[in-house]
Design a protein around this motif. Structure first.
Motif, PDB file in Angstrom:
ATOM      1  N   GLU A  32       0.827  -1.210   0.000  1.00  0.00           N
ATOM      2  CA  GLU A  32       0.000   0.000   0.000  1.00  0.00           C
ATOM      3  C   GLU A  32       0.864   1.265   0.000  1.00  0.00           C
ATOM      4  O   GLU A  32       0.413   2.338   0.410  1.00  0.00           O
ATOM      5  CB  GLU A  32      -0.908   0.003   1.237  1.00  0.00           C
ATOM      6  N   GLU A  36      -0.307   5.236   0.634  1.00  0.00           N
ATOM      7  CA  GLU A  36       0.138   5.960   1.826  1.00  0.00           C
ATOM      8  C   GLU A  36       0.979   7.177   1.461  1.00  0.00           C
ATOM      9  O   GLU A  36       0.972   8.179   2.183  1.00  0.00           O
ATOM     10  CB  GLU A  36       0.895   5.019   2.766  1.00  0.00           C
ATOM     11  N   ASP A  39      -1.335  10.228   1.064  1.00  0.00           N
ATOM     12  CA  ASP A  39      -2.064  10.895   2.148  1.00  0.00           C
ATOM     13  C   ASP A  39      -1.147  11.836   2.924  1.00  0.00           C
ATOM     14  O   ASP A  39       0.040  11.918   2.674  1.00  0.00           O
ATOM     15  CB  ASP A  39      -2.759   9.877   3.058  1.00  0.00           C
ATOM     16  N   SER A  41      -0.568  11.954   6.320  1.00  0.00           N
ATOM     17  CA  SER A  41      -0.095  11.508   7.635  1.00  0.00           C
ATOM     18  C   SER A  41       1.418  11.703   7.750  1.00  0.00           C
ATOM     19  O   SER A  41       2.147  11.527   6.777  1.00  0.00           O
ATOM     20  CB  SER A  41      -0.442  10.031   7.832  1.00  0.00           C
ATOM     21  N   PHE A  44       4.170   6.398   8.375  1.00  0.00           N
ATOM     22  CA  PHE A  44       3.626   5.290   7.596  1.00  0.00           C
ATOM     23  C   PHE A  44       3.092   4.197   8.520  1.00  0.00           C
ATOM     24  O   PHE A  44       3.498   4.082   9.688  1.00  0.00           O
ATOM     25  CB  PHE A  44       4.711   4.683   6.702  1.00  0.00           C
ATOM     26  N   THR A  48       3.528  -1.068   5.762  1.00  0.00           N
ATOM     27  CA  THR A  48       4.240  -0.296   4.745  1.00  0.00           C
ATOM     28  C   THR A  48       5.677  -0.043   5.161  1.00  0.00           C
ATOM     29  O   THR A  48       6.597  -0.093   4.330  1.00  0.00           O
ATOM     30  CB  THR A  48       3.512   1.030   4.484  1.00  0.00           C
TER      31      THR A  48
END
Length: 602
Positions: A32, A36, A39, A41, A44, A48
């Motif tokens: 993923e 990730e 996004d 964030s 991680f 990931t």
């Protein structure tokens, strides 16, 4: 040879552990990661992060800020460490200068020359990760397989010579880097391809092309197929290196797989193959331990790559996948014994393995200072303390290195001792290099003490998540104090290795050093002694739980006993090894008794 030849003795596979399941479900390392990356964030997810290691990057945080941020109710100060894959540590001037640019633009303005002849960039924030890896690929390098459960950066003697012997070592290093590299297309899709157009943005250093020129690599290189590794890759990390008997500058006995050149009449006729080295250990678990490699077999130069693949396959199919703490190949070699391991390797080859020749490690050259090349030019090895390249008020190391590399415009090589070598220097350029060093407050190698020159430290605090205590930031001050004591004892000219790590994983290879200082608890270390400058013998635990403030006094007592009780010409490591379990008593007796005159030469 078939990369998926079944092992007739293999038992049925147990249920996959979480780590193994993550690899199996990752679609050859894609996972993923792309989602990730998109996004906002600051960190991680766990799965990931495990896959990102294969792509050459770890998530870290500034541990100096943890308590302050916690009190403020804030998250940790996350950033990424990005590691390059540089076989044999060979860089063009452009590639070296680009790393200096990247660490300023996207990192924390420092870079780390590692113990495996490569470069780490620290402080890369998540939003800049993709740009950082793209820039590295744009200069013909890669981060793929710099970390993870695969073969990592291939080490090789960095000495710049154009003779048949050194050309062969470099040829094999490049061949191993290509042949043992993952083939997944996920790396280029994530980091090299323009995510909007789907087009390759620039020529990059692909596993199929060691020259750095763009190549389509064929079907295997562009499809999600791993003909060598399979969907779950290796049980654990795998390290290999190439050395000469007269120059074990890469610590070949600490590698999972080592090729020790056998030279006859000025040419490499083959290699003694060594297997099962590894430094990591968990002291609280007796099932784990450091190990030096064992001598497996002899192969010709032409057979070396096939032998490497066979060794890797045996580890792939038989290494412990149920417990990562004992998953390194050293445990498989020890469990089976070297003869059984050799039989498994032989089954995968269509030629017979020979027995090792008598050739073994005899000496070490750190390649520091001025060395003549065989083409009338010179190389200059500059000692970089613990590999950290940064500018400070009194020493503008990064600025000075940039000026020298711009001035020379020639190849730069990274040594296995965290230092670097400027290559292809004309006689009339030597004075200018000396002037640049002085102007930037950089101590030339000729003025660096032997204690400092042969010392190494891992990163440890504040960035490494595994560190228990300090290493890189503590060792320089320790050596400052130790230098004064060695001068008093008349031991300044002695060659010995001091290696400090912030935890028992042993990234600076402390367990084969004359003196290893290994973090055991906060500000406390285990002192290991009895290894060798040659890197061929394990050290043993001498003092445990030593406070940081007591390290120098303990070492001074050890050196005092060495001065008074060593045989003529005996190295520090050999002296410690000779006394073994009785060493502490000899040291204590020497410290308690009257000072006596020791041997005039040791």
């Amino acid at each position: 040879m078939s990369t998926h030849s079944p092992d007739p003795t293999a038992t049925s596979k147990p249920k996959l552990t979480r780590d193994e399941q993550i690899k199996a479900d990752s679609q050859y390392l894609a996972g993923e990661i792309a989602q990730e990356l998109a996004d906002e964030s600051p960190s991680f997810g766990t799965e990931t992060l495990k896959l990102l290691k294969f792509h050459g990057t770890y998530q870290q945080d500034d541990r100096d800020q943890r308590s302050v941020l916690r009190k403020q109710g804030k998250e940790k100060a996350f950033s990424m460490m990005v590691r390059c894959r540089i076989p044999g540590g060979r860089l063009t001037a452009r590639q070296f200068l680009a790393h200096l640019d990247i660490c300023d633009l996207l990192g924390n303005s420092t870079m780390k020359i590692t113990t495996r002849q490569t470069i780490q960039l620290h402080g890369v924030v998540r939003r800049d990760l993709q740009q950082t890896i793209r820039k590295i690929n744009a200069i013909g390098l890669s981060t793929l397989a710099a970390c993870g459960d695969v073969n990592r950066n291939v080490m090789c003697c960095p000495r710049k010579q154009n003779d048949p012997v050194h050309r062969e070592l470099q040829r094999l290093a490049d061949a191993l880097a290509v042949s043992l590299a993952p083939q997944t297309s996920a790396y280029h899709e994530l980091w090299v391809t323009d995510v909007q157009t789907g087009e390759r943005m620039f020529a990059s250093h692909t596993p199929s092309d060691p020259s750095g020129d763009e190549s389509d690599g064929g079907a295997e290189a562009t499809s999600n197929v791993e003909p060598l590794y399979g969907p779950t890759y290796l049980p654990r990390k795998f390290k290999c290196g190439i050395a000469l008997p007269a120059d074990n500058c890469i610590d070949i006995y600490t590698q999972d797989l080592g090729f020790l050149a056998v030279v006859r009449d000025g040419r490499v006729i083959g290699y003694n193959v060594l297997v099962g080295g590894g430094m990591g250990t968990t002291p609280s678990q007796k099932k784990t331990y450091p190990a030096v490699a064992k001598r497996l077999a002899f192969c010709t130069a032409e057979q070396a790559v096939d032998v490497a693949k066979a060794v890797l396959i045996v580890q792939r199919d038989n290494g412990d996948r149920s417990d990562r703490k004992v998953a390194r190949m050293k445990y498989l070699v020890d469990r089976w014994g070297i003869e059984t391991f050799r039989q498994h390797v032989q089954r995968l080859l269509n030629f017979p393995l020979g027995d090792c020749t008598e050739d073994d490690v005899q000496d070490v050259d750190d390649h520091m200072g001025w060395q003549a090349q065989d083409d009338g030019l010179f190389s200059y090895g500059l000692s970089i303390e613990n590999g950290r390249v940064k500018d400070q008020a009194a020493k503008q190391l990064k600025t000075g290195l940039r000026e020298i590399v711009n001035y020379l415009g020639t190849e730069v090589r990274l040594a296995g001792n965290q230092s670097l070598i400027f290559c292809d220097i004309r006689t009339d350029q030597r004075q200018r290099i000396a002037e640049i060093l002085v102007a930037n407050g950089i101590r030339p190698t000729e003025e660096v003490s032997m204690a400092r020159r042969y010392a190494m430290a891992c990163v440890a605090l504040p960035s490494c998540g595994l560190a228990i205590t300090e290493a890189e930031r503590r060792l320089p001050r320790l050596i400052d104090d130790l230098e004064r004591e060695l001068a008093r004892l008349g031991l300044c000219a002695k060659r010995f290795t001091i290696r400090m790590t912030g935890c028992p994983n042993g990234c600076a290879r402390p367990y084969v050093a004359d003196i290893g200082l290994v973090g055991k608890a906060v500000d406390r270390y285990t002192i290991y002694v009895g290894g060798t400058l040659l890197g061929t013998r394990l050290a043993f635990s001498y003092r445990d739980m030593v406070a940081a403030s007591d390290l120098v006094p303990q070492l001074v007592q050890l050196f005092t006993a060495y001065k008074h009780h060593a045989s003529d010409g005996e190295s520090l490591g050999d002296f410690c090894n000779r006394f073994g379990d009785g060493l502490a008593a000899i040291v204590d007796d020497t410290a308690a008794g009257p000072t006596v005159d020791g041997p005039t030469s040791i």
